[in-house]
Design a protein around this motif. Structure first.
Motif, PDB file in Angstrom:
ATOM      1  N   LEU A 293      93.700  51.826  28.250  1.00 42.42           N
ATOM      2  CA  LEU A 293      94.489  53.280  27.931  1.00 42.42           C
ATOM      3  C   LEU A 293      93.634  54.418  27.609  1.00 42.42           C
ATOM      4  O   LEU A 293      93.937  55.395  28.280  1.00 42.42           O
ATOM      5  CB  LEU A 293      95.325  52.940  26.569  1.00 42.42           C
ATOM      6  CG  LEU A 293      96.242  51.676  26.692  1.00 42.42           C
ATOM      7  CD1 LEU A 293      96.762  51.483  25.119  1.00 42.42           C
ATOM      8  CD2 LEU A 293      97.408  52.431  27.405  1.00 42.42           C
ATOM      9  N   ALA A 296      93.054  55.634  31.189  1.00 42.90           N
ATOM     10  CA  ALA A 296      94.053  56.668  31.620  1.00 42.90           C
ATOM     11  C   ALA A 296      94.060  57.850  31.005  1.00 42.90           C
ATOM     12  O   ALA A 296      94.447  58.931  31.585  1.00 42.90           O
ATOM     13  CB  ALA A 296      95.500  55.860  31.180  1.00 42.90           C
ATOM     14  N   SER A 465      99.884  60.866  29.864  1.00 40.09           N
ATOM     15  CA  SER A 465      98.469  60.691  29.001  1.00 40.09           C
ATOM     16  C   SER A 465      99.110  60.459  27.703  1.00 40.09           C
ATOM     17  O   SER A 465      98.437  59.844  26.978  1.00 40.09           O
ATOM     18  CB  SER A 465      97.658  61.846  29.349  1.00 40.09           C
ATOM     19  OG  SER A 465      97.149  61.725  30.620  1.00 40.09           O
ATOM     20  N   CYS A 468     100.470  57.235  26.864  1.00 35.34           N
ATOM     21  CA  CYS A 468      99.235  56.326  26.920  1.00 35.34           C
ATOM     22  C   CYS A 468      98.689  56.265  25.213  1.00 35.34           C
ATOM     23  O   CYS A 468      98.258  55.278  24.844  1.00 35.34           O
ATOM     24  CB  CYS A 468      98.313  56.471  27.657  1.00 35.34           C
ATOM     25  SG  CYS A 468      98.671  55.789  29.317  1.00 35.34           S
TER      26      CYS A 468
END
Length: 487
Positions: A293, A296, A465, A468
Motif C-alpha cells: 500500500l 502505491a 492513492s 489505498c
C-alpha cells in the motif's frame, strides 16, 4: 520501573525525558540543509532541460532524458543507501550520498557535451536517492509525543528549497545561463560535508546493533545540550530484547536487565540482513500489506506532485493548442513566474499538515487531502482562463504537498528501526518511477492537445492513492517507534 538489577529505561524513555531541545534543533538544521539541497536539485529540472535543448539543439526525447536519468538514479540510490544506512549506520549513509550529490552536481556545470551531462545527472540522482536516510536519522532523535509536528517542520525545508531554487533560476538563468544554475544549486550539499564530523549517530540504531555504551554517550550529549537529565537506571537495548525473545519490546523492555557482552549480536537479527533478505522482510506477512500500500501511495504522490509542477507551465502555455512557435514563446514567458508562484502553494500545504497530522492522525489527513486534490482538479477537465487554471493548480498542489509531507512522516514510523531506511528508501524508489513516467504522460498529452485525458489521469491516480491510504493497517500517531520485526 526496575529489573532484576535495578531500574532500567529505553531509548524512547530517554528521548521523552530529554525533550525536544537545542540538540534536536541542531540535528534538524543539518538534516534540513540536505532536504533543501534535494529540493533544489529536483526543481532545477524544470529550467535546465529547456535551456540545454536550446543551447545544444536537442530533440524532445533528449531533453526529457535529462530529467528521466535523475529519477532513474534516485530509483537506484534510494534502495541502495537505505540498505547501507541500515547495515553500517545513518551517518555513513548520508556521508556517501552527500559526497556523490555535491561532486556530480558541481561537475554537471562543466559538462562539455550531452553524454557527459547525462552521466553526471544520473550520478546526482543516485546521490539524491539518499534523502530518506536524513529524514529517518532526524526522526530517530525526536520524542514520540511531538514527532508529527517536528517532521512537518522538517518537511518545510523542502518548500524552502523549491522557493529558493525558483528564485535563483529567475535571477541566474536570464543573465548567466544554466551552467551557473547547476553550479550554485550544488553548494548546499557541500555544507553537509563541512559539518559531518560533528554529527551524532542515531542512538536507536546503536542500541539495535548492541552498542549500548555508544548510545549512552549520545544520549548524555543530548542531555548536556538540552539541559536535562537522563532517567535513572541502565539503558536497555533492543539487542537484549531479541535475546530474550520478547514479543512486545516497547512495553516489556523495562523488565529486562542489560547483559554485559554488548558485542555479541543475536543470530538472525533483522538489522544484519542483506539487500535481498531485507526486501523479504518488507514483504513478510506482518509487513507485506503495509509495504504494498505504501508503494502505491508513494507512486501516486510522486506522479501527482511532479505532474502538477509540470502542468503549472504546460497548461498555461498550451491551453489553446497553439502552434509550436507560440507555445514555445508562451511557455518561456510563464515558466519562471508561474513556477515561482506555484512554489508558494507548499506553505499552506505544510500548515495543513501541521494542523492535521497530530490531531486527525496520519491516515485520515492523507486520505482527505488526496480526495480534495481530486475535487480541485475537476474543473481542469475543461479549458479555463489562465488565472483560473493557475488557481486550481495552486489549490491542488496545496493538497498534494500535504499528502507528500505526511507520507514521509508515516513511512519511517510504520517500519521498525532494523529496516526503516531500507523500507522508506524502496518506497521512495517506487515513487521515483512515478516521477519518471509523469513527464512523458503529462507533457506528452498536453502537447498533443489532450488536456482532458491528462487531467483525468491525475484524477484517477489521486483517487486510488486516497483509497489505498484508507486500507493502511496501522495508525502511528503518538506511538513509539518499533525497533525490530519478529519474522
Amino acid at each position: 520501573m526496575t529489573g532484576a538489577e535495578g531500574p532500567t529505561y529505553t531509548v524512547d524513555d530517554a528521548l521523552v525525558a530529554l525533550g525536544f531541545g537545542n540538540f534536536q534543533i541542531l540535528v534538524l538544521a543539518y538534516a534540513g540543509v540536505g532536504w533543501v539541497s534535494e529540493a533544489m536539485e529536483m526543481m532545477l529540472l524544470s529550467f535546465v532541460g529547456p535551456a540545454v535543448q536550446t543551447a545544444w539543439n536537442l530533440s524532445a526525447h533528449e531533453e526529457s532524458l535529462i530529467t528521466s536519468v535523475v529519477f532513474a538514479g534516485m530509483l537506484i540510490g534510494a534502495y541502495s543507501w537505505g540498505i547501507v544506512s541500515d547495515k553500517h549506520g545513518r551517518r555513513k549513509g548520508f556521508l556517501i550520498t552527500a559526497t556523490v550529490t555535491a561532486l556530480a552536481g558541481f561537475l554537471s556545470a562543466f559538462a562539455p557535451n550531452y553524454i557527459f551531462l547525462i552521466v553526471l545527472r544520473s550520478l546526482v540522482g543516485i546521490g539524491l536517492g539518499g534523502g530518506p536516510v536524513l529524514s529517518s536519522w532526524f526522526l530517530e532523535f525526536v520524542p514520540a509525543p511531538n514527532r508529527g509536528t517536528w517532521m512537518v517542520v522538517f518537511s518545510a525545508f523542502w518548500t524552502l528549497g523549491t522557493i529558493f531554487e525558483a528564485s535563483l533560476a529567475w535571477i541566474v538563468m536570464p543573465k548567466l545561463g544554466w551552467r551557473w544554475l547547476l553550479a550554485l544549486s550544488s553548494l548546499p550539499t557541500s555544507f553537509l560535508l563541512l559539518f559531518y564530523k560533528v554529527t551524532p549517530e542515531s542512538p536507536r540504531y546503536l542500541c539495535l546493533k548492541g552498542r549500548t555504551a555508544d548510545a549512552i554517550n549520545v544520549l548524555e550529549k543530548i542531555a548536556r545540550v538540552n539541559g536535562r537529565e537522563l532517567p535513572s537506571g541502565i539503558l536497555v537495548s533492543e539487542h537484549e530484547i531479541e535475546l530474550h525473545k520478547i514479543d512486545n519490546p516497547t512495553e516489556d523492555a523495562r523488565l529486562l536487565s542489560p547483559r554485559t557482552n554488548e558485542d555479541e549480536h543475536p543470530k538472525g537479527i533483522v538489522s544484519n540482513l542483506g539487500a535481498i533478505s531485507s526486501l523479504l522482510v518488507l514483504l513478510s506477512p506482518k509487513l507485506a500489506r503495509s509495504t504494498l500500500l505504501l508503494w502505491a501511495v508513494f507512486f501516486g504522490n510522486a506522479f501527482s506532485y511532479y505532474g502538477l509542477v509540470l502542468l503549472t507551465t504546460e497548461l498555461n502555455g498550451h491551453s489553446k493548442c497553439m502552434s509550436d512557435k507560440l507555445q514555445t514563446e508562451k511557455s518561456q514567458d510563464v515558466r519562471y513566474k508561474s513556477v515561482f508562484i506555484a512554489s508558494f502553494a507548499e506553505l499552506p500545504g505544510l500548515l495543513l499538515s501541521a494542523a492535521a497530522v497530530d490531531k486527525l492522525g496520519r491516515k485520515l489527513s492523507m486520505s482527505i487531502m488526496f480526495f480534495m486534490c481530486c475535487i480541485f482538479l475537476l474543473p481542469l477537465l475543461f479549458y479555463l482562463p489562465e488565472g483560473l487554471t493557475t488557481s486550481f493548480l495552486f489549490l491542488a498542489r496545496i493538497c498534494i504537498t500535504a499528502t507528500f509531507t505526511i507520507v514521509y512522516i508515516y513511512a519511517p514510523e510504520m517500519y521498525p528501526t532494523s529496516v526503516r531506511t531500507t523500507g522508506v528508501g524502496i518506497a521512495s524508489s517506487v515513487g521515483r518511477i512515478g516521477g519518471m513516467i509523469c513527464p512523458l504522460v503529462a507533457v506528452g498529452l498536453v502537447h498533443g492537445c489532450h488536456q482532458t485525458a491528462a487531467v483525468l489521469l491525475f484524477e484517477i491516480v489521486s483517487l486510488v492513492s486516497g483509497i489505498c491510504v484508507m486500507f493502511f493497517p496501522i495508525e502511528t500517531m503518538g506511538q513509539e517507534l518499533r525497533n525490530n520485526v519478529q519474522v
